[in-house]
Design a protein around this motif. Structure first.
Motif, PDB file in Angstrom:
ATOM      1  N   GLN A   1      32.480 -34.259 -16.219  1.00  0.00           N
ATOM      2  CA  GLN A   1      33.241 -33.275 -15.459  1.00  0.00           C
ATOM      3  C   GLN A   1      33.685 -33.886 -14.143  1.00  0.00           C
ATOM      4  N   ILE A   2      34.940 -33.653 -13.819  1.00  0.00           N
ATOM      5  CA  ILE A   2      35.474 -34.113 -12.542  1.00  0.00           C
ATOM      6  C   ILE A   2      35.810 -32.881 -11.723  1.00  0.00           C
ATOM      7  N   ASN A   3      35.138 -32.706 -10.602  1.00  0.00           N
ATOM      8  CA  ASN A   3      35.381 -31.564  -9.720  1.00  0.00           C
ATOM      9  C   ASN A   3      36.454 -31.930  -8.703  1.00  0.00           C
ATOM     10  N   VAL A   4      37.555 -31.207  -8.753  1.00  0.00           N
ATOM     11  CA  VAL A   4      38.642 -31.409  -7.794  1.00  0.00           C
ATOM     12  C   VAL A   4      38.707 -30.152  -6.936  1.00  0.00           C
ATOM     13  N   SER A   5      38.572 -30.333  -5.632  1.00  0.00           N
ATOM     14  CA  SER A   5      38.573 -29.197  -4.707  1.00  0.00           C
ATOM     15  C   SER A   5      39.793 -29.263  -3.807  1.00  0.00           C
ATOM     16  N   VAL A   6      40.294 -28.098  -3.464  1.00  0.00           N
ATOM     17  CA  VAL A   6      41.395 -28.002  -2.502  1.00  0.00           C
ATOM     18  C   VAL A   6      41.125 -26.784  -1.629  1.00  0.00           C
ATOM     19  N   ASP A   7      41.289 -26.963  -0.304  1.00  0.00           N
ATOM     20  CA  ASP A   7      41.044 -25.832   0.589  1.00  0.00           C
ATOM     21  C   ASP A   7      42.370 -25.217   1.025  1.00  0.00           C
ATOM     22  N   ALA A   8      42.281 -24.241   1.894  1.00  0.00           N
ATOM     23  CA  ALA A   8      43.466 -23.492   2.319  1.00  0.00           C
ATOM     24  C   ALA A   8      44.462 -24.358   3.071  1.00  0.00           C
ATOM     25  N   SER A   9      43.992 -25.428   3.706  1.00  0.00           N
ATOM     26  CA  SER A   9      44.900 -26.302   4.460  1.00  0.00           C
ATOM     27  C   SER A   9      45.310 -27.530   3.646  1.00  0.00           C
ATOM     28  N   GLU A  10      45.168 -27.458   2.340  1.00  0.00           N
ATOM     29  CA  GLU A  10      45.587 -28.498   1.385  1.00  0.00           C
ATOM     30  C   GLU A  10      44.891 -29.835   1.594  1.00  0.00           C
TER      31      GLU A  10
ATOM     32  N   GLN B   1      51.130 -24.345  -4.998  1.00  0.00           N
ATOM     33  CA  GLN B   1      51.623 -25.697  -5.267  1.00  0.00           C
ATOM     34  C   GLN B   1      50.494 -26.718  -5.280  1.00  0.00           C
ATOM     35  N   ALA B   2      49.446 -26.498  -4.484  1.00  0.00           N
ATOM     36  CA  ALA B   2      48.324 -27.431  -4.449  1.00  0.00           C
ATOM     37  C   ALA B   2      47.612 -27.470  -5.801  1.00  0.00           C
ATOM     38  N   VAL B   3      47.445 -26.309  -6.417  1.00  0.00           N
ATOM     39  CA  VAL B   3      46.802 -26.243  -7.729  1.00  0.00           C
ATOM     40  C   VAL B   3      47.710 -26.863  -8.783  1.00  0.00           C
ATOM     41  N   ILE B   4      49.004 -26.607  -8.686  1.00  0.00           N
ATOM     42  CA  ILE B   4      49.958 -27.191  -9.634  1.00  0.00           C
ATOM     43  C   ILE B   4      49.958 -28.714  -9.500  1.00  0.00           C
ATOM     44  N   ASN B   5      49.828 -29.242  -8.280  1.00  0.00           N
ATOM     45  CA  ASN B   5      49.759 -30.689  -8.079  1.00  0.00           C
ATOM     46  C   ASN B   5      48.578 -31.293  -8.829  1.00  0.00           C
ATOM     47  N   ILE B   6      47.432 -30.644  -8.764  1.00  0.00           N
ATOM     48  CA  ILE B   6      46.241 -31.139  -9.462  1.00  0.00           C
ATOM     49  C   ILE B   6      46.466 -31.091 -10.971  1.00  0.00           C
ATOM     50  N   MET B   7      47.040 -30.005 -11.446  1.00  0.00           N
ATOM     51  CA  MET B   7      47.288 -29.881 -12.887  1.00  0.00           C
ATOM     52  C   MET B   7      48.291 -30.929 -13.364  1.00  0.00           C
ATOM     53  N   GLU B   8      49.309 -31.185 -12.582  1.00  0.00           N
ATOM     54  CA  GLU B   8      50.309 -32.197 -12.939  1.00  0.00           C
ATOM     55  C   GLU B   8      49.699 -33.590 -12.928  1.00  0.00           C
ATOM     56  N   ALA B   9      48.835 -33.866 -11.958  1.00  0.00           N
ATOM     57  CA  ALA B   9      48.159 -35.158 -11.907  1.00  0.00           C
ATOM     58  C   ALA B   9      47.267 -35.347 -13.128  1.00  0.00           C
ATOM     59  N   ALA B  10      46.582 -34.296 -13.536  1.00  0.00           N
ATOM     60  CA  ALA B  10      45.739 -34.374 -14.732  1.00  0.00           C
ATOM     61  C   ALA B  10      46.597 -34.615 -15.972  1.00  0.00           C
ATOM     62  N   ARG B  11      47.750 -34.000 -16.031  1.00  0.00           N
ATOM     63  CA  ARG B  11      48.640 -34.206 -17.174  1.00  0.00           C
ATOM     64  C   ARG B  11      49.134 -35.649 -17.218  1.00  0.00           C
ATOM     65  N   LEU B  12      49.520 -36.175 -16.057  1.00  0.00           N
ATOM     66  CA  LEU B  12      49.982 -37.563 -16.011  1.00  0.00           C
ATOM     67  C   LEU B  12      48.872 -38.549 -16.376  1.00  0.00           C
TER      68      LEU B  12
ATOM     69  N   THR C   1      39.962 -36.996  -0.515  1.00  0.00           N
ATOM     70  CA  THR C   1      41.073 -37.765  -1.049  1.00  0.00           C
ATOM     71  C   THR C   1      42.347 -37.299  -0.373  1.00  0.00           C
ATOM     72  N   THR C   2      43.154 -38.247   0.045  1.00  0.00           N
ATOM     73  CA  THR C   2      44.434 -37.857   0.639  1.00  0.00           C
ATOM     74  C   THR C   2      45.458 -37.722  -0.475  1.00  0.00           C
ATOM     75  N   PHE C   3      46.301 -36.721  -0.339  1.00  0.00           N
ATOM     76  CA  PHE C   3      47.328 -36.479  -1.353  1.00  0.00           C
ATOM     77  C   PHE C   3      48.652 -36.993  -0.822  1.00  0.00           C
ATOM     78  N   ASN C   4      49.154 -38.061  -1.421  1.00  0.00           N
ATOM     79  CA  ASN C   4      50.472 -38.585  -1.076  1.00  0.00           C
ATOM     80  C   ASN C   4      51.509 -38.096  -2.078  1.00  0.00           C
ATOM     81  N   ASN C   5      51.181 -38.282  -3.346  1.00  0.00           N
ATOM     82  CA  ASN C   5      52.055 -37.794  -4.410  1.00  0.00           C
ATOM     83  C   ASN C   5      51.213 -37.597  -5.675  1.00  0.00           C
ATOM     84  N   VAL C   6      51.836 -37.080  -6.693  1.00  0.00           N
ATOM     85  CA  VAL C   6      51.116 -36.750  -7.918  1.00  0.00           C
ATOM     86  C   VAL C   6      50.632 -38.017  -8.627  1.00  0.00           C
ATOM     87  N   GLN C   7      51.396 -39.093  -8.574  1.00  0.00           N
ATOM     88  CA  GLN C   7      50.991 -40.327  -9.245  1.00  0.00           C
ATOM     89  C   GLN C   7      49.713 -40.904  -8.624  1.00  0.00           C
TER      90      GLN C   7
END
Length: 137
Positions: free
Chosen positions: A60-69, A113-124, A78-84
């Protein structure tokens, strides 16, 4: 003066025939006005398999995101630069695991959008098993 001395009074009767007629009309009205449609359903025959249960649990990989992204993967910031880049970070966290379960822990006030970013990264990264954590009220 009572001139009808020997005659007995008639008891009042309840005539049920008009009431039955009204109920019959109501039933006919309901039968005609009600639509009996069967919702279209998919006929699915699930595959069957026989085998032993596996005791090894997927990583299991736990990915967390807070209100301030701010993102964290397995409690490591982890810093988020882009989905790749997020996708590569998920692959690094998975290691040799083929299809780990991605658990998204998102703050209630986190942007959608933060949750969608994580889902898109998982898809990629090629990971299709995604779940979300919630809390009870």
């Amino acid at each position: 003066m009572n001139f009808q001395r020997g005659r007995m009074r008639e008891e009042p009767e309840i005539n049920l025939i008009p009431m039955i007629d009204i109920f019959l009309v109501i039933i006919i009205f309901l039968m005609v006005s009600t639509t009996y449609t069967k919702f279209s359903e998919l006929q699915i025959n699930l595959p069957q398999a026989s085998g032993d249960e596996t005791t090894s649990q997927a990583k299991q990989i736990n990915v967390s995101v807070d209100a301030s992204e701010h993102y964290a993967i397995n409690s490591a910031a982890t810093t988020f630069n882009n989905v790749q880049n997020m996708s590569q970070a998920l692959r690094a966290a998975a290691g040799e695991q083929k299809d780990p379960t991605i658990i998204i822990n998102a703050d209630a006030k986190a942007p959608h959008q933060a949750v969608i970013n994580i889902m898109e990264a998982a898809r990629l990264a090629g990971y299709g098993r995604i779940t979300f954590t919630t809390s009870r009220k």
